[in-house]
Design a protein around this motif. Structure first.
Motif, mmCIF file in Angstrom:
data_model
loop_
_atom_site.group_PDB
_atom_site.id
_atom_site.type_symbol
_atom_site.label_atom_id
_atom_site.label_comp_id
_atom_site.label_asym_id
_atom_site.label_seq_id
_atom_site.Cartn_x
_atom_site.Cartn_y
_atom_site.Cartn_z
ATOM 1 N N MET A 1 -3.688 -7.277 -6.444
ATOM 2 C CA MET A 1 -3.987 -5.871 -6.660
ATOM 3 C C MET A 1 -2.912 -5.018 -5.973
ATOM 4 N N HIS A 2 -2.261 -4.174 -6.771
ATOM 5 C CA HIS A 2 -1.281 -3.236 -6.234
ATOM 6 C C HIS A 2 -1.798 -1.808 -6.423
ATOM 7 N N LEU A 3 -1.620 -0.991 -5.388
ATOM 8 C CA LEU A 3 -2.076 0.383 -5.415
ATOM 9 C C LEU A 3 -0.953 1.322 -5.005
ATOM 10 N N THR A 4 -1.005 2.536 -5.529
ATOM 11 C CA THR A 4 -0.122 3.606 -5.077
ATOM 12 C C THR A 4 -0.963 4.863 -4.955
ATOM 13 N N TRP A 5 -0.975 5.445 -3.761
ATOM 14 C CA TRP A 5 -1.687 6.711 -3.565
ATOM 15 C C TRP A 5 -0.761 7.834 -3.992
ATOM 16 N N GLY A 16 -6.164 -6.484 -13.069
ATOM 17 C CA GLY A 16 -6.556 -7.088 -14.329
ATOM 18 C C GLY A 16 -5.511 -6.971 -15.418
ATOM 19 N N GLY A 17 -4.233 -6.963 -15.030
ATOM 20 C CA GLY A 17 -3.161 -6.842 -16.007
ATOM 21 C C GLY A 17 -3.016 -5.452 -16.595
ATOM 22 N N GLN A 18 -3.687 -4.449 -15.990
ATOM 23 C CA GLN A 18 -3.647 -3.082 -16.486
ATOM 24 C C GLN A 18 -3.071 -2.137 -15.431
ATOM 25 N N ASN A 139 -9.003 -13.049 -11.585
ATOM 26 C CA ASN A 139 -9.082 -13.618 -10.231
ATOM 27 C C ASN A 139 -10.286 -13.141 -9.427
ATOM 28 N N GLY A 140 -11.103 -12.257 -10.000
ATOM 29 C CA GLY A 140 -12.337 -11.858 -9.338
ATOM 30 C C GLY A 140 -12.211 -10.755 -8.312
ATOM 31 N N THR A 141 -11.009 -10.225 -8.076
ATOM 32 C CA THR A 141 -10.883 -9.146 -7.093
ATOM 33 C C THR A 141 -11.526 -7.866 -7.629
ATOM 34 N N PHE A 248 2.055 -0.657 -2.933
ATOM 35 C CA PHE A 248 1.874 -1.773 -2.012
ATOM 36 C C PHE A 248 0.826 -2.735 -2.552
ATOM 37 N N GLU A 249 0.930 -3.968 -2.128
ATOM 38 C CA GLU A 249 -0.059 -4.982 -2.487
ATOM 39 C C GLU A 249 -1.138 -5.004 -1.419
ATOM 40 N N VAL A 250 -2.388 -4.896 -1.829
ATOM 41 C CA VAL A 250 -3.486 -4.864 -0.881
ATOM 42 C C VAL A 250 -3.676 -6.259 -0.290
ATOM 43 N N PRO A 251 -3.675 -6.381 1.043
ATOM 44 C CA PRO A 251 -3.810 -7.693 1.662
ATOM 45 C C PRO A 251 -5.255 -8.191 1.567
ATOM 46 N N LEU A 252 -5.489 -9.136 0.676
ATOM 47 C CA LEU A 252 -6.822 -9.688 0.454
ATOM 48 C C LEU A 252 -6.816 -11.194 0.616
ATOM 49 N N ALA A 253 -7.912 -11.715 1.149
ATOM 50 C CA ALA A 253 -8.078 -13.162 1.189
ATOM 51 C C ALA A 253 -8.227 -13.679 -0.240
#
Length: 258
Positions: A1-5, A16-18, A139-141, A248-253
């Motif tokens: 998951m990548h996010l930009t504020w 999800g590829g979107q 991937n269920g995130t 940035f890529e959200v740091p997730l387990a």
């Protein structure tokens, strides 16, 4: 998951590829009813509109979520998922693919993405706008977004959720109370959803504010206070303060696929 504020309530979400544009305000000033004397916000730095947008997601029909000058600049062929009030806005602007979600309804791209509308912020005496739970079907995130800190107890049925985007400050107006509920509300939703990460929204960014309303607004809380609240309640959720316009890529387990 990548996010930009993208400042204020606006986000770019890659899930999800979107590539999803959430509550975008990207051009011009932000005002309510063109009342610049009451409230006006502007960008300190001119920004380019993100490219290759697959979907626009709108939580509310108000200007700080369905920003008409921005929506006029975007391609009207981009699919839109919206609350009933926001759907009216984009339909009037000529958007051709609009999915209206009432609370509990779901928009799905098979084997890619699911977006579920949940009760969000009250607007007026009867209307309640949308929050959203987004799930990557590969991937269920998952991610939950609500921009004013109004969280429905029905969220308990959707736990756990990996990322929560919501205010972490209280913004109050004398005699009216909190217009943004970001401290106890965020602690409560964290206890319900048990997220790995909380990201603040509705907290400004690389923008300026002016207008009469600023004299009456009172902000309380912040990231330090939220981290302390979480720790006091035995939670290990990480609070991340993103830098505006930095992807940035959200740091997730890692999770098992669903």
């Amino acid at each position: 998951m990548h996010l930009t504020w993208l400042d204020s309530n606006s986000w770019s979400i890659e899930l999800g590829g979107q590539h999803i544009l959430l509550d975008p305000w990207l051009v011009g000033s932000l005002m309510f009813g063109n009342a610049a004397w009451l409230f006006k916000s502007d960008r300190k730095t001119p920004r380019s509109i993100p490219e290759n947008i697959d979907l626009i997601l709108l939580s509310q029909g108000l200007e700080d979520h369905a920003h008409i000058p921005t929506l006029k600049r975007l391609d009207r062929q981009i699919p839109v998922v919206a609350s009933p009030n926001a759907a009216k806005v984009v339909k009037e602007l000529g958007y051709t693919q609009v999915t209206t979600l009432a609370h509990g309804e779901t928009f799905t791209l098979p084997q890619q993405l699911e977006i579920k509308a949940v009760p969000g912020s009250p607007v007026g005496p009867t209307a309640v706008e949308n929050g959203y739970i987004l799930r990557d079907l590969v991937n269920g995130t998952s991610l939950y977004y609500e921009p004013h800190g109004y969280h429905s107890p029905t969220l308990k049925d959707s736990a756990p959720v990996d990322v929560v985007i919501t205010p972490i400050i209280d913004l109050k107006v004398p005699l009216l109370g909190a217009v943004i509920k970001g401290q106890k509300g965020t602690l409560q939703v964290a206890q319900w959803l048990k997220p790995q990460v909380i990201l603040p929204t509705a907290a400004g960014g690389d923008i300026t504010f002016e207008g009469l309303l600023l004299k009456f607004l009172k902000a309380e809380g912040g990231a330090k206070e939220m981290r302390s609240l979480l720790a006091q309640n035995g939670m290990t959720t990480e609070v991340i303060e993103p830098t505006p316009w930095e992807r940035f890529e959200v740091p997730l387990a890692q999770k098992s696929c669903i």
